[in-house]
Design a protein around this motif. Structure first.
Motif, PDB file in Angstrom:
ATOM      1  N   GLY A 163       0.917  -1.037   0.069  1.00  0.00           N
ATOM      2  CA  GLY A 163       0.178   0.134   0.052  1.00  0.00           C
ATOM      3  C   GLY A 163       0.688   1.526  -0.136  1.00  0.00           C
ATOM      4  O   GLY A 163       0.007   2.446  -0.146  1.00  0.00           O
ATOM      5  N   SER A 164       1.899   0.764  -0.006  1.00  0.00           N
ATOM      6  CA  SER A 164       2.603   2.130   0.198  1.00  0.00           C
ATOM      7  C   SER A 164       3.621   2.479  -1.025  1.00  0.00           C
ATOM      8  O   SER A 164       3.837   1.669  -1.246  1.00  0.00           O
ATOM      9  N   VAL A 165       3.741   3.967  -2.074  1.00  0.00           N
ATOM     10  CA  VAL A 165       4.288   4.270  -2.978  1.00  0.00           C
ATOM     11  C   VAL A 165       5.787   4.377  -2.264  1.00  0.00           C
ATOM     12  O   VAL A 165       6.506   5.474  -1.183  1.00  0.00           O
ATOM     13  N   ILE A 166       7.314   3.527  -3.259  1.00  0.00           N
ATOM     14  CA  ILE A 166       8.166   3.457  -2.981  1.00  0.00           C
ATOM     15  C   ILE A 166       8.976   4.453  -4.145  1.00  0.00           C
ATOM     16  O   ILE A 166       8.418   3.934  -5.553  1.00  0.00           O
ATOM     17  N   SER A 167       9.327   4.983  -4.548  1.00  0.00           N
ATOM     18  CA  SER A 167      10.321   5.854  -5.424  1.00  0.00           C
ATOM     19  C   SER A 167      11.686   5.598  -5.142  1.00  0.00           C
ATOM     20  O   SER A 167      12.668   5.276  -4.280  1.00  0.00           O
ATOM     21  N   ASN A 168      11.929   5.500  -6.537  1.00  0.00           N
ATOM     22  CA  ASN A 168      14.010   5.655  -6.487  1.00  0.00           C
ATOM     23  C   ASN A 168      14.780   7.175  -6.097  1.00  0.00           C
ATOM     24  O   ASN A 168      15.752   6.884  -6.042  1.00  0.00           O
ATOM     25  N   GLU A 169      13.509   7.701  -6.236  1.00  0.00           N
ATOM     26  CA  GLU A 169      14.162   9.667  -5.317  1.00  0.00           C
ATOM     27  C   GLU A 169      14.420   9.940  -3.799  1.00  0.00           C
ATOM     28  O   GLU A 169      15.096  10.572  -3.792  1.00  0.00           O
ATOM     29  N   GLY A 170      13.703   8.377  -3.617  1.00  0.00           N
ATOM     30  CA  GLY A 170      13.773   8.504  -1.940  1.00  0.00           C
ATOM     31  C   GLY A 170      12.304   8.999  -1.582  1.00  0.00           C
ATOM     32  O   GLY A 170      12.087   9.619  -2.150  1.00  0.00           O
ATOM     33  N   GLY A 171      12.150   9.460  -0.008  1.00  0.00           N
ATOM     34  CA  GLY A 171      11.238  10.303   0.729  1.00  0.00           C
ATOM     35  C   GLY A 171      10.077   9.602   0.887  1.00  0.00           C
ATOM     36  O   GLY A 171       9.675   9.275   0.015  1.00  0.00           O
ATOM     37  N   ALA A 172       9.300  10.436   1.239  1.00  0.00           N
ATOM     38  CA  ALA A 172       7.819   9.656   0.974  1.00  0.00           C
ATOM     39  C   ALA A 172       6.601  10.919   0.104  1.00  0.00           C
ATOM     40  O   ALA A 172       5.501  10.611   0.489  1.00  0.00           O
ATOM     41  N   VAL A 173       7.286  11.880  -0.834  1.00  0.00           N
ATOM     42  CA  VAL A 173       6.521  12.725  -1.918  1.00  0.00           C
ATOM     43  C   VAL A 173       5.331  11.532  -2.495  1.00  0.00           C
ATOM     44  O   VAL A 173       4.022  12.033  -2.454  1.00  0.00           O
ATOM     45  N   SER A 174       6.118  10.353  -2.939  1.00  0.00           N
ATOM     46  CA  SER A 174       5.202  10.131  -3.441  1.00  0.00           C
ATOM     47  C   SER A 174       4.176   9.581  -3.052  1.00  0.00           C
ATOM     48  O   SER A 174       2.725   9.206  -3.286  1.00  0.00           O
ATOM     49  N   ASP A 175       4.039   9.097  -1.370  1.00  0.00           N
ATOM     50  CA  ASP A 175       3.663   7.428  -1.312  1.00  0.00           C
ATOM     51  C   ASP A 175       2.274   9.072  -1.048  1.00  0.00           C
ATOM     52  O   ASP A 175       0.690   8.578  -0.617  1.00  0.00           O
ATOM     53  N   ILE A 176       3.221  10.711  -0.105  1.00  0.00           N
ATOM     54  CA  ILE A 176       1.746  11.226   0.464  1.00  0.00           C
ATOM     55  C   ILE A 176       0.987  11.739  -0.593  1.00  0.00           C
ATOM     56  O   ILE A 176      -0.518  11.087  -0.552  1.00  0.00           O
ATOM     57  N   LYS A 177       1.375  11.817  -2.109  1.00  0.00           N
ATOM     58  CA  LYS A 177       0.416  12.335  -3.063  1.00  0.00           C
ATOM     59  C   LYS A 177      -0.366  11.659  -3.488  1.00  0.00           C
ATOM     60  O   LYS A 177      -1.734  11.839  -3.613  1.00  0.00           O
ATOM     61  N   SER A 178      -0.354  10.562  -3.481  1.00  0.00           N
ATOM     62  CA  SER A 178      -1.299   8.911  -3.844  1.00  0.00           C
ATOM     63  C   SER A 178      -2.248   8.454  -2.864  1.00  0.00           C
ATOM     64  O   SER A 178      -3.301   8.454  -3.255  1.00  0.00           O
ATOM     65  N   ARG A 179      -1.761   9.067  -1.166  1.00  0.00           N
ATOM     66  CA  ARG A 179      -2.804   8.476  -0.249  1.00  0.00           C
ATOM     67  C   ARG A 179      -3.643   9.496  -0.735  1.00  0.00           C
ATOM     68  O   ARG A 179      -4.965   9.901  -0.060  1.00  0.00           O
ATOM     69  N   LEU A 180      -3.698  11.110  -0.964  1.00  0.00           N
ATOM     70  CA  LEU A 180      -3.980  11.695  -0.979  1.00  0.00           C
ATOM     71  C   LEU A 180      -5.254  12.247  -1.977  1.00  0.00           C
ATOM     72  O   LEU A 180      -6.483  12.433  -1.473  1.00  0.00           O
ATOM     73  N   ILE A 181      -4.408  11.594  -3.363  1.00  0.00           N
ATOM     74  CA  ILE A 181      -5.837  11.360  -4.226  1.00  0.00           C
ATOM     75  C   ILE A 181      -6.967  10.234  -3.609  1.00  0.00           C
ATOM     76  O   ILE A 181      -8.189  10.680  -4.163  1.00  0.00           O
ATOM     77  N   ASP A 182      -5.883   9.184  -3.655  1.00  0.00           N
ATOM     78  CA  ASP A 182      -7.147   7.839  -2.886  1.00  0.00           C
ATOM     79  C   ASP A 182      -8.285   9.060  -2.240  1.00  0.00           C
ATOM     80  O   ASP A 182      -9.728   8.130  -1.769  1.00  0.00           O
ATOM     81  N   TYR A 183      -7.627   9.006  -0.283  1.00  0.00           N
ATOM     82  CA  TYR A 183      -8.673   9.551  -0.135  1.00  0.00           C
ATOM     83  C   TYR A 183      -9.404  10.990  -0.986  1.00  0.00           C
ATOM     84  O   TYR A 183     -10.630  10.690  -0.527  1.00  0.00           O
ATOM     85  N   ARG A 184      -9.275  11.991  -1.804  1.00  0.00           N
ATOM     86  CA  ARG A 184     -10.201  12.896  -2.276  1.00  0.00           C
ATOM     87  C   ARG A 184     -11.455  11.658  -2.806  1.00  0.00           C
ATOM     88  O   ARG A 184     -12.244  12.109  -3.022  1.00  0.00           O
ATOM     89  N   SER A 185     -11.141  11.012  -3.655  1.00  0.00           N
ATOM     90  CA  SER A 185     -11.604   9.873  -4.309  1.00  0.00           C
ATOM     91  C   SER A 185     -12.750   9.185  -3.478  1.00  0.00           C
ATOM     92  O   SER A 185     -13.930   9.348  -4.258  1.00  0.00           O
ATOM     93  N   ILE A 186     -12.319   9.006  -2.534  1.00  0.00           N
ATOM     94  CA  ILE A 186     -13.293   8.343  -1.172  1.00  0.00           C
ATOM     95  C   ILE A 186     -14.365  10.108  -0.569  1.00  0.00           C
ATOM     96  O   ILE A 186     -15.768   8.884  -0.857  1.00  0.00           O
ATOM     97  N   LEU A 187     -13.576  10.835  -0.489  1.00  0.00           N
ATOM     98  CA  LEU A 187     -14.550  12.168  -0.157  1.00  0.00           C
ATOM     99  C   LEU A 187     -15.864  12.125  -1.134  1.00  0.00           C
ATOM    100  O   LEU A 187     -16.684  13.377  -0.764  1.00  0.00           O
ATOM    101  N   THR A 188     -15.487  12.149  -2.350  1.00  0.00           N
ATOM    102  CA  THR A 188     -16.331  12.568  -3.577  1.00  0.00           C
ATOM    103  C   THR A 188     -17.393  11.755  -3.355  1.00  0.00           C
ATOM    104  O   THR A 188     -17.213  10.450  -3.690  1.00  0.00           O
TER     105      THR A 188
END
Length: 66
Positions: A41-66
Motif C-alpha cells: 500500500g505504500s508507494v516507493i520511488s527511486n528518489e527516496g522520501g515520502a512525496v510519492s506516497d503522500i500524493k497517492s494517499r491524498l488522491i485515494d482519500y479525495r476519491s473516497i470523499l467525493t
C-alpha cells in the motif's frame, strides 16, 4: 538448483544512486527497470522520501470523499 524461483513476468528492478545500472539477467532475460512501485500500500520511488506516497494517499482519500 535449490532456492527461490523468480517470476520474470511480474518482476521489475529499481536501483538507487546508480547512473548506469548493470542489467539483471536471470535465465538470460533482462529484467525491466522501474522508477516507482507499490509495496503493501505504500508507494516507493527511486528518489527516496515520502512525496510519492503522500500524493497517492491524498488522491485515494479525495476519491473516497467525493
Amino acid at each position: 538448483m535449490v532456492g527461490l524461483k523468480i517470476n520474470q513476468k511480474k518482476t521489475e528492478i529499481m536501483t538507487l544512486n546508480m547512473a548506469t545500472p548493470a542489467p539483471v539477467k536471470p535465465e538470460d532475460k533482462i529484467l525491466p527497470n522501474t522508477n516507482t512501485f507499490t509495496y503493501l500500500g505504500s508507494v516507493i520511488s527511486n528518489e527516496g522520501g515520502a512525496v510519492s506516497d503522500i500524493k497517492s494517499r491524498l488522491i485515494d482519500y479525495r476519491s473516497i470523499l467525493t
